[in-house]
Design a protein around this motif. Structure first.
Motif, mmCIF file in Angstrom:
data_model
loop_
_atom_site.group_PDB
_atom_site.id
_atom_site.type_symbol
_atom_site.label_atom_id
_atom_site.label_comp_id
_atom_site.label_asym_id
_atom_site.label_seq_id
_atom_site.Cartn_x
_atom_site.Cartn_y
_atom_site.Cartn_z
ATOM 1 N N VAL A 346 0.812 -1.351 -0.076
ATOM 2 C CA VAL A 346 0.071 0.016 0.016
ATOM 3 C C VAL A 346 0.977 1.403 -0.046
ATOM 4 N N ASP A 347 0.090 2.354 -0.449
ATOM 5 C CA ASP A 347 0.995 3.451 -0.401
ATOM 6 C C ASP A 347 2.198 3.517 -1.220
ATOM 7 N N VAL A 348 2.135 2.814 -2.385
ATOM 8 C CA VAL A 348 3.410 2.998 -3.270
ATOM 9 C C VAL A 348 3.734 3.959 -4.326
ATOM 10 N N PRO A 349 4.791 4.622 -4.194
ATOM 11 C CA PRO A 349 4.604 5.819 -5.408
ATOM 12 C C PRO A 349 4.671 5.435 -6.728
ATOM 13 N N GLU A 350 3.941 6.271 -7.404
ATOM 14 C CA GLU A 350 3.760 5.919 -8.656
ATOM 15 C C GLU A 350 4.823 5.631 -9.486
ATOM 16 N N SER A 351 5.973 6.317 -8.904
ATOM 17 C CA SER A 351 7.284 6.226 -10.027
ATOM 18 C C SER A 351 7.880 4.633 -9.704
ATOM 19 N N SER A 352 7.391 4.010 -8.631
ATOM 20 C CA SER A 352 8.000 2.773 -8.642
ATOM 21 C C SER A 352 7.591 1.599 -9.664
ATOM 22 N N SER A 353 8.649 0.861 -9.811
ATOM 23 C CA SER A 353 8.467 -0.170 -10.846
ATOM 24 C C SER A 353 7.327 -1.068 -10.694
ATOM 25 N N ALA A 354 6.896 -1.448 -9.190
ATOM 26 C CA ALA A 354 5.827 -2.035 -8.776
ATOM 27 C C ALA A 354 4.528 -1.324 -9.337
ATOM 28 N N VAL A 355 4.522 -0.233 -9.532
ATOM 29 C CA VAL A 355 3.469 0.422 -10.131
ATOM 30 C C VAL A 355 3.375 0.415 -11.698
ATOM 31 N N ARG A 356 4.683 0.799 -12.322
ATOM 32 C CA ARG A 356 4.697 1.001 -13.542
ATOM 33 C C ARG A 356 5.214 -0.117 -14.564
ATOM 34 N N GLU A 357 5.744 -1.065 -14.006
ATOM 35 C CA GLU A 357 6.252 -2.075 -14.899
ATOM 36 C C GLU A 357 5.455 -3.620 -14.403
ATOM 37 N N GLU A 358 5.197 -4.327 -15.584
ATOM 38 C CA GLU A 358 4.566 -5.481 -15.218
ATOM 39 C C GLU A 358 5.456 -6.551 -14.414
ATOM 40 N N THR A 359 4.757 -7.036 -13.204
ATOM 41 C CA THR A 359 5.438 -7.960 -12.081
ATOM 42 C C THR A 359 5.250 -9.230 -12.659
ATOM 43 N N PHE A 360 4.175 -9.593 -12.932
ATOM 44 C CA PHE A 360 3.652 -11.041 -13.123
ATOM 45 C C PHE A 360 3.950 -12.041 -12.021
ATOM 46 N N GLY A 361 3.710 -11.748 -10.736
ATOM 47 C CA GLY A 361 3.539 -12.670 -9.825
ATOM 48 C C GLY A 361 2.658 -12.222 -8.835
ATOM 49 N N PRO A 362 2.830 -12.830 -7.638
ATOM 50 C CA PRO A 362 1.639 -12.846 -6.549
ATOM 51 C C PRO A 362 1.977 -11.526 -5.762
ATOM 52 N N THR A 363 1.698 -10.489 -6.362
ATOM 53 C CA THR A 363 1.701 -9.063 -5.639
ATOM 54 C C THR A 363 0.528 -8.197 -6.197
ATOM 55 N N LEU A 364 0.002 -7.293 -4.984
ATOM 56 C CA LEU A 364 -0.905 -6.516 -5.586
ATOM 57 C C LEU A 364 -0.714 -4.888 -4.810
ATOM 58 N N VAL A 365 -0.834 -3.822 -5.487
ATOM 59 C CA VAL A 365 -0.606 -2.690 -4.895
ATOM 60 C C VAL A 365 -1.989 -1.670 -4.651
ATOM 61 N N VAL A 366 -2.017 -1.321 -3.629
ATOM 62 C CA VAL A 366 -3.461 -0.498 -3.395
ATOM 63 C C VAL A 366 -3.106 0.792 -3.169
ATOM 64 N N ASN A 367 -3.547 1.739 -3.768
ATOM 65 C CA ASN A 367 -3.256 2.979 -3.399
ATOM 66 C C ASN A 367 -4.507 3.691 -3.273
ATOM 67 N N ARG A 368 -4.352 4.860 -2.764
ATOM 68 C CA ARG A 368 -5.576 6.091 -2.451
ATOM 69 C C ARG A 368 -5.614 6.995 -3.492
ATOM 70 N N VAL A 369 -6.846 7.481 -3.865
ATOM 71 C CA VAL A 369 -7.123 8.473 -4.506
ATOM 72 C C VAL A 369 -8.183 9.359 -4.152
ATOM 73 N N ALA A 370 -8.120 10.689 -4.300
ATOM 74 C CA ALA A 370 -9.128 11.619 -4.110
ATOM 75 C C ALA A 370 -10.311 11.481 -4.760
ATOM 76 N N SER A 371 -10.152 11.084 -6.224
ATOM 77 C CA SER A 371 -11.562 11.173 -7.031
ATOM 78 C C SER A 371 -11.227 10.189 -7.917
ATOM 79 N N MET A 372 -12.188 9.770 -8.735
ATOM 80 C CA MET A 372 -12.142 8.855 -9.862
ATOM 81 C C MET A 372 -11.452 9.307 -10.771
#
Length: 482
Positions: A346-372
Motif C-alpha cells: 500500500v501507499d506505493v509511489p507511482e514512480s515505483s517499478s511495482a506500479v509502472r512495470e509488469e510484475t507477473f507475480g503474486p503481488t498487489l498494490v493498493v493506492n488511495r485516490v481523492a477522486s475517480m
C-alpha cells in the motif's frame, strides 16, 4: 539436441523434447503447407466436425491434460481445470461461428455502381505460426489455434520451452480426434526456434508473451512483411468508486491479483480506491490475502512461479516499492525459490517499478485516490493498455469508457476473457490485433472483395470517355454530394 521440461513443483523431468533448428522448422511449415490445402477443401462444416471431435477428445482425457498442465506450470488442479474449460468454450465457439462470420456475403454496391453485384468473403491465409506462452498453456494458445484452424488455416505451434508437454498433448489430441497431422504441426525449442518460425515462410504469426519478445517477433516478421498479431503484457488496474460494493471489489481484486500466482497478463496488479472507502478496501483485501497460502502441495491456493527468473523480477519490484516508501501490508519478501507468498503493498509511489512495470507475480498494490478522475489518470499513466476493471454502482460504464485498454470489466474481473464472442487484445505496449470472437476469426483470414457487372450502364473507366460524359459526371457530383 534435446532439452528437458522440468516441473516447478519438484524439479522432476516432465518430458524431453527436441530443439528444432531452422531446417526442422522449415520442414514443418512445408508439411503444414501441404496440409492446408486439404484442410481448406473440407470447408467450414468439414472443419467443424474435426474441431468438435477434438473438443470431445479433450473432455474424454480431461484428467490427463490437467495433470500435464499442473506438472509443467505448478498451478493448482482447480486452476488448470478452469483454464481448460475456458479453452473448450472458445474451441466450440470458433468451430460453430466460423461459417457465418467468414462466408461470402453480398454487400451494397451503392448508387454509382448500381450495375455491379458486390460481395465480400474471408479466405484463410494458409499457414499460421503460433508462438504460445507458459502461464496459460492451453487457454491462451487456443485463442489462436482454434480460430486459425476454424478459419481454414493449418498451424505450426511453438509452445513455450517451459510447457512443451502441454503443446505436444494438444497436438496428439487433435490427431487422435481425426485431424490430419500436417494440419497441426508442432516445433519445440527456445527463442531461436521461435525466430526461425517467423522466418520460415508462414503467412501470419500469432504471438503471446512479453512486450520485449513481441518486439523481436515483429522485427523478424518485418523482414518478409509477414503480418503478426501481438498479445503482450499488461499492468491492469482495478478502480473502486466510493459507492462500490466493497466486499465484491475485494474478492475480485484478490482473485485478479493472485490467481495462477499472479502470472496472468490480464490480472490485476494495481488497485485505486476512492479515499472515502480506501481503508475499508485495504482491510477487506488484507483479510482475504491472509487466507491464501503458496506451496507445491495439493491444498495450496497458489503454486510456484513457472519460470524461475520471474521470481527475481517479483522480488526486485517488491524491494523497489519498499525502498521508495511503500508499505508491506501483508506477506513477506521471500529471498529465494520460486514459491512466493502473496504480497499486499500500500501507499506505493507511482514512480515505483511495482506500479509502472509488469510484475507477473503474486503481488498487489493498493493506492488511495481523492477522486475517480485521479484514479483514471493514474490507471492510464503506464505504457500498457490491455485490460482493467471498475467497481461502481452508478458510474461503472462511464469510468470503463475512459480507461485505456482493449477490455474492461464492470463489477467483476477478467470476465471478458470467458465471453467467446468478445475480441481479446490491447493497445500500446500490450500489443495489437485481436483473438477471440468474430474479430479473432477475421484476424486469421484476409478480406477478398469481388464485383461482377450485371448490365452495362454509364462506363467511366474507359480511355474513350467523351466530354459529354465528363459533363454528366460533373452534374452527378453536384446532385449526389453538393
Amino acid at each position: 539436441m534435446t532439452f528437458d521440461s522440468l516441473s516447478p513443483l519438484d524439479g522432476r523431468v516432465v518430458g524431453t523434447f527436441p530443439v528444432h533448428d531452422g531446417d526442422d522448422v522449415g520442414a514443418a511449415v512445408a508439411r503444414a503447407r501441404q496440409g492446408a490445402r486439404g484442410w481448406r477443401i473440407q470447408g467450414f462444416r468439414g472443419r467443424r466436425r474435426v474441431l468438435d471431435a477434438w473438443r470431445r477428445d479433450i473432455v474424454a482425457h480431461l484428467d490427463e491434460l490437467i495433470a500435464v498442465v499442473r506438472a509443467e506450470t505448478g498451478k493448482p488442479v482447480g486452476d488448470a481445470r478452469l483454464e481448460i474449460m475456458l479453452a473448450l468454450d472458445h474451441l466450440s465457439w470458433a468451430a460453430g461461428h466460423a461459417e457465418r462470420t467468414l462466408r461470402r456475403r453480398r454487400v451494397r454496391a451503392g448508387l454509382l455502381m448500381l450495375n455491379q453485384s458486390a460481395s465480400l468473403g474471408y479466405l484463410p491465409y494458409g499457414v499460421v505460426g503460433v508462438i504460445g506462452p507458459w502461464n496459460y498453456p492451453v487457454f491462451t494458445p487456443m485463442g489462436s489455434l482454434a480460430y486459425a484452424l476454424a478459419a481454414g488455416n493449418a498451424v505450426v505451434f511453438k509452445p513455450s520451452e517451459y510447457t512443451p508437454a502441454v503443446g505436444d498433448w494438444l497436438r496428439r489430441s487433435f490427431v487422435r480426434a481425426g485431424g490430419a497431422p500436417e494440419v497441426f504441426e508442432i516445433v519445440t525449442g527456445f527463442g531461436d526456434t521461435g525466430a526461425a518460425l517467423c522466418r520460415a515462410g508462414v503467412d501470419k504469426v500469432a504471438f503471446t508473451g512479453s512486450t520485449a519478445t513481441g518486439k523481436r517477433v515483429m522485427a523478424a516478421c518485418a523482414e518478409t512483411l509477414t503480418p503478426v498479431v501481438i498479445e503482450a503484457g499488461g499492468k491492469d488496474a482495478l478502480l473502486v468508486d466510493a459507492d462500490a460494493d466493497i466486499e465484491a471489489a475485494a474478492d475480485a481484486a484478490v482473485w485478479g491479483a493472485y490467481s495462477n500466482a499472479g502470472q496472468t497478463c490480464i490480472g490485476i496488479e494495481r488497485v485505486y480506491a476512492h479515499t472515502l472507502v480506501y481503508d475499508r478496501v485495504v482491510h477487506a483485501i488484507s483479510e482475504r490475502v491472509r487466507e491464501l497460502r503458496a506451496g507445491t502441495d495439493d491444498a495450496a491456493r497458489l503454486g510456484p512461479l513457472t519460470m524461475p527468473r520471474q521470481a527475481d523480477v517479483v522480488r526486485e519490484h517488491i524491494a523497489d516499492a519498499l525502498a521508495s516508501g511503500g508499505v508491506l501490508r501483508e506477506g513477506a519478501l521471500v529471498e529465494t525459490g520460486q514459491t512466493l507468498a502473496p504480497v499486499l503493498l500500500v501507499d506505493v509511489p507511482e514512480s515505483s517499478s511495482a506500479v509502472r512495470e509488469e510484475t507477473f507475480g503474486p503481488t498487489l498494490v493498493v493506492n488511495r485516490v481523492a477522486s475517480m478522475d485521479e484514479a483514471v489518470a493514474k490507471a492510464n499513466a503506464v505504457r500498457y493498455g490491455l485490460s482493467g476493471a471498475v467497481f461502481s454502482r452508478r458510474r461503472g460504464r462511464a469510468l470503463a469508457e475512459r480507461l485505456r485498454g482493449g477490455m474492461i470489466a464492470i463489477n467483476s474481473v477478467i470476465s471478458f476473457a470467458a465471453v467467446p464472442s468478445l475480441p481479446f487484445g490491447g493497445v500500446g505496449d500490450s500489443g495489437f490485433g485481436r483473438i477471440h470472437g468474430a474479430d479473432g476469426l477475421r484476424e486469421f483470414a484476409y478480406a477478398k472483395a469481388i464485383t461482377r457487372q450485371r448490365f452495362r450502364l454509364l462506363t467511366l473507366t474507359t480511355m474513350r470517355r467523351t466530354p459529354r460524359v465528363d459533363a454528366l459526371v460533373q452534374r452527378i457530383i453536384r446532385l449526389l454530394y453538393g
